[in-house]
Design a protein around this motif. Sequence first.
Motif, PDB file in Angstrom:
ATOM      1  N   ALA A 139      -7.547   5.092  -2.857  1.00 41.34           N
ATOM      2  CA  ALA A 139      -8.536   5.322  -1.781  1.00 41.34           C
ATOM      3  C   ALA A 139      -8.855   6.664  -1.822  1.00 41.34           C
ATOM      4  O   ALA A 139      -8.218   7.590  -2.131  1.00 41.34           O
TER       5      ALA A 139
ATOM      6  N   VAL B  53      -3.033   5.393  -1.422  1.00 38.58           N
ATOM      7  CA  VAL B  53      -3.732   6.387  -0.686  1.00 38.58           C
ATOM      8  C   VAL B  53      -3.272   7.803  -0.727  1.00 38.58           C
ATOM      9  O   VAL B  53      -2.144   7.994  -0.136  1.00 38.58           O
TER      10      VAL B  53
ATOM     11  N   THR C 250       0.898  -1.037  -0.156  1.00 35.53           N
ATOM     12  CA  THR C 250      -0.012  -0.054  -0.106  1.00 35.53           C
ATOM     13  C   THR C 250       0.937   1.289  -0.137  1.00 35.53           C
ATOM     14  O   THR C 250       1.769   1.563   0.890  1.00 35.53           O
TER      15      THR C 250
ATOM     16  N   GLU D  84      -2.717  -0.878  -3.502  1.00 35.17           N
ATOM     17  CA  GLU D  84      -3.263   0.165  -3.016  1.00 35.17           C
ATOM     18  C   GLU D  84      -2.725   1.616  -3.198  1.00 35.17           C
ATOM     19  O   GLU D  84      -1.448   1.356  -2.576  1.00 35.17           O
TER      20      GLU D  84
END
Length: 245
Positions: free
Chosen positions: A149, A107, A80, A105
């Motif tokens: 995200a 963010v 991530t 992912e």
Amino acid sequence: MVKLFVDPSKVLAHHIIIDDRDDVKHIRKVLRLKEGDCIEVSDNTAWEYSCEIFRIEDDHVEAAILERHKCEREPRLGITLFQGIPKAGKMEIIIQKCTELGVCEIVPVWNERTVVMDKGHFSKKIERWQKVANEASKQCKRSIIPTVACDLHFAEMPARLSAYDLVVFPYENEEKYSIKDLLSSLSEKPQRVALIIGPEGGFTDEEAARISATGAKPVTLGKTVLRTETAGPAATAMLLYEFEL
């Protein structure tokens, strides 16, 4: 062969329905595929399919399943990327390259030194960035599409780091302890890794201290200070080289 993604609900017993408007347009107008042409489809979870198109309509395409197999292209290491939000189009470059490399992912993070001026309608940026990840996944034939995200403020980030086996914190003021030192010190291979990259202005001393307080040790990525759009892909490549190759 073209690679497409569908929701698992679109995978039926013997065929797959592709009804995403952009994908249908791409098949009909750009690739000019016809009935009998083959495509690859992923359900964005665990399965990939070799398919043959047997019906092309204005609003959907149907393809017969020829072969079904488990996803094999994804790294076992789940990375991530907590990325300090950069200016202009740099985030698109970061997302594209990190998607190609294998992160799961991304963010976006608002840091103290974030210099983005346009903070309005940020949900539109998230939508655009997710589309960049979608297109990059298709182009490099990933088995999943990484999630972009919702953005968060730095103060919210430290509490999330306990969910990861390893936190990698490249810091421009760290000169001695390298990412190589960190990775070689591990007794077990991590499954989930958080990679924290700052914005153009870097981390403030307070931010660096808050990250370190979670147990993360600052590391250097080399003798030069990398730009924010370089640091994420570079560190991702180092992690995958260490744990995947």
